[in-house]
Structures are given as C-alpha cells and as structure tokens.
Write a protein that holds these residues in place. Sequence first.
Motif, mmCIF file in Angstrom:
data_model
loop_
_atom_site.group_PDB
_atom_site.id
_atom_site.type_symbol
_atom_site.label_atom_id
_atom_site.label_comp_id
_atom_site.label_asym_id
_atom_site.label_seq_id
_atom_site.Cartn_x
_atom_site.Cartn_y
_atom_site.Cartn_z
ATOM 1 N N LEU A 68 0.853 -1.128 -0.047
ATOM 2 C CA LEU A 68 0.034 -0.018 -0.171
ATOM 3 C C LEU A 68 0.881 1.244 0.067
ATOM 4 O O LEU A 68 0.695 2.281 -1.076
ATOM 5 C CB LEU A 68 -0.836 0.071 1.094
ATOM 6 N N LEU A 69 1.874 1.093 0.805
ATOM 7 C CA LEU A 69 2.985 2.292 0.739
ATOM 8 C C LEU A 69 3.450 2.563 -0.436
ATOM 9 O O LEU A 69 3.811 3.702 -0.898
ATOM 10 C CB LEU A 69 3.843 2.220 2.113
ATOM 11 N N LEU A 70 4.071 1.465 -0.936
ATOM 12 C CA LEU A 70 4.671 1.507 -2.174
ATOM 13 C C LEU A 70 3.847 2.140 -3.188
ATOM 14 O O LEU A 70 4.270 3.136 -4.212
ATOM 15 C CB LEU A 70 5.061 0.212 -2.629
ATOM 16 N N PHE A 71 2.798 1.723 -3.375
ATOM 17 C CA PHE A 71 1.808 2.101 -4.719
ATOM 18 C C PHE A 71 1.222 3.540 -4.648
ATOM 19 O O PHE A 71 1.246 4.082 -5.465
ATOM 20 C CB PHE A 71 0.601 0.910 -4.773
ATOM 21 N N VAL A 72 0.973 3.680 -3.168
ATOM 22 C CA VAL A 72 0.396 5.105 -2.971
ATOM 23 C C VAL A 72 1.714 6.287 -3.189
ATOM 24 O O VAL A 72 1.580 7.235 -3.779
ATOM 25 C CB VAL A 72 -0.189 5.425 -1.568
ATOM 26 N N GLY A 73 2.924 5.976 -2.379
ATOM 27 C CA GLY A 73 3.722 6.819 -2.379
ATOM 28 C C GLY A 73 4.874 6.724 -3.823
ATOM 29 O O GLY A 73 5.411 7.938 -3.999
ATOM 30 N N VAL A 74 5.154 5.824 -4.226
ATOM 31 C CA VAL A 74 5.828 5.597 -5.452
ATOM 32 C C VAL A 74 5.209 5.733 -6.988
ATOM 33 O O VAL A 74 5.720 6.430 -7.733
ATOM 34 C CB VAL A 74 6.796 4.436 -5.350
ATOM 35 N N PHE A 75 4.246 4.800 -6.960
ATOM 36 C CA PHE A 75 3.600 4.621 -8.164
ATOM 37 C C PHE A 75 2.227 5.318 -8.308
ATOM 38 O O PHE A 75 1.684 5.557 -9.554
ATOM 39 C CB PHE A 75 3.307 3.101 -8.484
ATOM 40 N N GLY A 76 1.615 6.180 -7.316
ATOM 41 C CA GLY A 76 0.347 6.559 -7.381
ATOM 42 C C GLY A 76 0.344 7.651 -8.298
ATOM 43 O O GLY A 76 -0.775 7.686 -9.132
ATOM 44 N N ILE A 128 -5.601 6.670 -4.152
ATOM 45 C CA ILE A 128 -5.608 5.821 -2.893
ATOM 46 C C ILE A 128 -7.014 5.129 -2.659
ATOM 47 O O ILE A 128 -7.276 3.994 -2.275
ATOM 48 C CB ILE A 128 -5.308 6.269 -1.390
ATOM 49 N N ASP A 129 -8.057 6.133 -2.896
ATOM 50 C CA ASP A 129 -9.215 5.782 -2.850
ATOM 51 C C ASP A 129 -9.759 4.487 -4.035
ATOM 52 O O ASP A 129 -10.332 3.560 -3.573
ATOM 53 C CB ASP A 129 -10.419 6.787 -3.250
ATOM 54 N N TYR A 130 -9.238 4.698 -5.142
ATOM 55 C CA TYR A 130 -9.137 3.392 -6.103
ATOM 56 C C TYR A 130 -8.372 2.321 -5.640
ATOM 57 O O TYR A 130 -9.026 1.208 -5.999
ATOM 58 C CB TYR A 130 -8.850 4.184 -7.432
ATOM 59 N N LEU A 131 -7.376 2.311 -4.988
ATOM 60 C CA LEU A 131 -6.383 1.298 -4.936
ATOM 61 C C LEU A 131 -6.689 0.424 -3.684
ATOM 62 O O LEU A 131 -6.423 -0.630 -3.480
ATOM 63 C CB LEU A 131 -5.148 1.769 -4.541
ATOM 64 N N VAL A 132 -7.406 0.886 -2.692
ATOM 65 C CA VAL A 132 -7.539 -0.098 -1.463
ATOM 66 C C VAL A 132 -8.147 -1.210 -1.584
ATOM 67 O O VAL A 132 -7.885 -2.321 -0.913
ATOM 68 C CB VAL A 132 -8.490 0.913 -0.622
ATOM 69 N N ALA A 133 -9.233 -1.187 -2.488
ATOM 70 C CA ALA A 133 -9.786 -2.555 -2.690
ATOM 71 C C ALA A 133 -9.038 -3.576 -3.235
ATOM 72 O O ALA A 133 -9.155 -4.621 -2.977
ATOM 73 C CB ALA A 133 -11.315 -2.358 -3.722
ATOM 74 N N GLY A 134 -8.061 -3.058 -4.175
ATOM 75 C CA GLY A 134 -7.236 -4.168 -4.751
ATOM 76 C C GLY A 134 -6.216 -4.377 -3.541
ATOM 77 O O GLY A 134 -5.791 -5.874 -3.612
ATOM 78 N N ILE A 135 -5.851 -3.742 -2.993
ATOM 79 C CA ILE A 135 -4.690 -3.955 -1.915
ATOM 80 C C ILE A 135 -5.405 -5.199 -0.736
ATOM 81 O O ILE A 135 -4.998 -5.953 -0.351
ATOM 82 C CB ILE A 135 -4.295 -3.012 -0.972
ATOM 83 N N SER A 145 -8.654 -5.077 -12.127
ATOM 84 C CA SER A 145 -8.900 -3.578 -11.999
ATOM 85 C C SER A 145 -8.446 -3.224 -10.703
ATOM 86 O O SER A 145 -8.879 -2.175 -10.222
ATOM 87 C CB SER A 145 -10.444 -3.156 -11.989
ATOM 88 N N ALA A 146 -7.501 -3.882 -10.014
ATOM 89 C CA ALA A 146 -6.861 -3.403 -8.803
ATOM 90 C C ALA A 146 -6.257 -2.243 -8.879
ATOM 91 O O ALA A 146 -6.430 -1.482 -8.138
ATOM 92 C CB ALA A 146 -5.988 -4.612 -8.237
ATOM 93 N N PHE A 147 -5.175 -2.112 -10.046
ATOM 94 C CA PHE A 147 -4.249 -0.704 -10.001
ATOM 95 C C PHE A 147 -4.830 0.360 -10.963
ATOM 96 O O PHE A 147 -4.827 1.307 -10.904
ATOM 97 C CB PHE A 147 -2.988 -1.277 -10.237
ATOM 98 N N ALA A 160 1.972 8.126 -11.188
ATOM 99 C CA ALA A 160 1.773 7.573 -12.698
ATOM 100 C C ALA A 160 0.604 6.851 -12.847
ATOM 101 O O ALA A 160 0.034 6.799 -13.704
ATOM 102 C CB ALA A 160 3.057 6.924 -12.941
ATOM 103 N N LEU A 161 0.377 5.678 -12.021
ATOM 104 C CA LEU A 161 -0.931 4.984 -12.188
ATOM 105 C C LEU A 161 -2.234 5.751 -12.290
ATOM 106 O O LEU A 161 -3.081 5.161 -12.826
ATOM 107 C CB LEU A 161 -0.803 3.940 -11.206
ATOM 108 N N SER A 162 -2.316 6.664 -11.680
ATOM 109 C CA SER A 162 -3.440 7.720 -11.657
ATOM 110 C C SER A 162 -4.063 7.851 -13.068
ATOM 111 O O SER A 162 -5.074 8.021 -13.279
ATOM 112 C CB SER A 162 -3.464 8.556 -10.682
ATOM 113 N N ALA A 163 -2.973 7.927 -13.885
ATOM 114 C CA ALA A 163 -3.332 8.421 -15.133
ATOM 115 C C ALA A 163 -4.119 7.323 -15.849
ATOM 116 O O ALA A 163 -4.811 7.658 -17.077
ATOM 117 C CB ALA A 163 -2.029 8.352 -15.977
ATOM 118 N N GLY A 164 -3.773 6.012 -15.434
ATOM 119 C CA GLY A 164 -4.689 4.881 -16.058
ATOM 120 C C GLY A 164 -6.226 4.942 -15.584
ATOM 121 O O GLY A 164 -6.868 4.233 -16.242
#
Length: 255
Positions: A33-41, A58-65, A186-188, A43-47
């Motif tokens: 969670l920390l990695l995808f929010v702090g490092v990749f968030g 992070i609102d989108y990400l939590v379900a996948g985590i 659809s996790a990320f 860039a991945l939000s463009a998806g």
Amino acid sequence: MNDAVTMVRRNTKHTLRNPSTMIMTIALPVILLLLFVGVFGGALSAGLGPAGQSGDYIDYLVAGILLMTVGYGSTTTAMAVNRDMTAGIINRFRTMGISRTAVLTGHVVGSSVRTLISAALVVGVALLLGFRPTGDPVRWLAVLGLLTLLVLALTWLAVAVGLLAKTAEGTGPFVFIVQLLPFLSSAFVSPETMSAPVRWFATHEPFTPIIDALRGLLLDTPIKDGGLLAVAWCAGLGLAGYLWSRMLFKRDPSR
C-alpha cells in the motif's frame, strides 16, 4: 467443536512463533500500500482516465490491496498445510480419536482470523494516508461479509493445494496465480486502459468483479450486478476448495 478449538489454538501458536508468517500476512500488504501510493500513485492514476488524480488514487487502490491481502494470507495457509502433510503430522492426526474435519477447520479458522486482522490494519493505514470512504455502515457490513467470503474461498483452495502438493515448492503454482491475477485485474488501473487481449482477460477473471464490488461498497458508488457476481465467484471457489480438500484428506495416505 472442542477438537476444532484445539486446532485453532494450535495454529494460532504456530503463527505467533513464526515471524515470517506474520510478515507475509500483515506487514507485506501494508508495504505494498505504501509503495503504490507513495511511489507509483502519481503515474498509475493516469490509468483511471481524465477523472484520475494522484490524490484520489488511494481511494481507487484500497480495494485491490485488500484482495491482495487475502491472497497473501492464503499462500501462507497452503504452505502451512503442506508442512503438516509432508512432516507426517496430518497422518498422525488421522490415527487419533479426534474429529478429522477439525484438522482442516483449525487451519481455515486460524488463517481467516489472521487475514481479516491484516485487512483491518491495511484499512487503518490507508485512512492515515488519506483514504476517505463514503460508504454507510450497511455498506461496511457488506464489505466485511464479502471479504469474509473471499477469505474462506481462497483459504479452502489453499488447504486443498497444501494437501495435494508433495513438497512446499509444489504450492508454487498456486502462490504464483494468486499473486499474479490482481495485477491483471482492475486492482491498479481500469481495464479500459489496457490492450484488447489483456482487457478481455481482466474483465472476465474472478478477481475483477470482487474488487469492483468492494470498491463500490467502500466509495458508495453503484455496483449493479457486480455484487451478485462477486458473491457467486466467492461461493463457487469456496465450495470447490472445500469439496476438494475433503476428498484429498480422506484419500489413502500411502498414495
């Protein structure tokens, strides 16, 4: 029931005495969670399309985590069951005057409690990082129910894999599948941003409707028929894992 409680206590003690299990099921999802929010968030939000913003990712990400948390928990269960099987512990239990189903129940209940605690920790860390769910208490109860169904489904499948594998390495394909499928869902990012073959797979694999249903319940957005589909996938996988586990447990140990 007494035999099952004894086996749950046994598995709880094994968890407390095995730091690697605690790290895999509790610490690793938080690290992801920390990695995808702090490092990749960013860039991945463009998806997520034009509406996607790094602050909302992070609102989108939590379900996948949360789904990955359940997956990691099930992989440790597969290895624990296999360890009991290959070390001869389960064969010894078969000769004792105890309920035979209690052995499997102990693994399933102990793993489920451990995984749900890990999921609660992930949600707590996500709230500290800015996660702002808008679902009402009824939707939160639905989230808990769906997560519990998912935990039971993957845990029973993990028990079956642990009984079937000849060695700990034999559980590798299950571990690989459970850890890979969330990345092809659809996790990320939204499947609409993927290439056509990957988009088709992501749309039809079992984890995507479960993630979408969890996300819709947490964020109070429409889930339409996705909730029923998610429950159906969990129930089907859980029933298959349960029946498979019982069949493997009853087979001749000499095979």
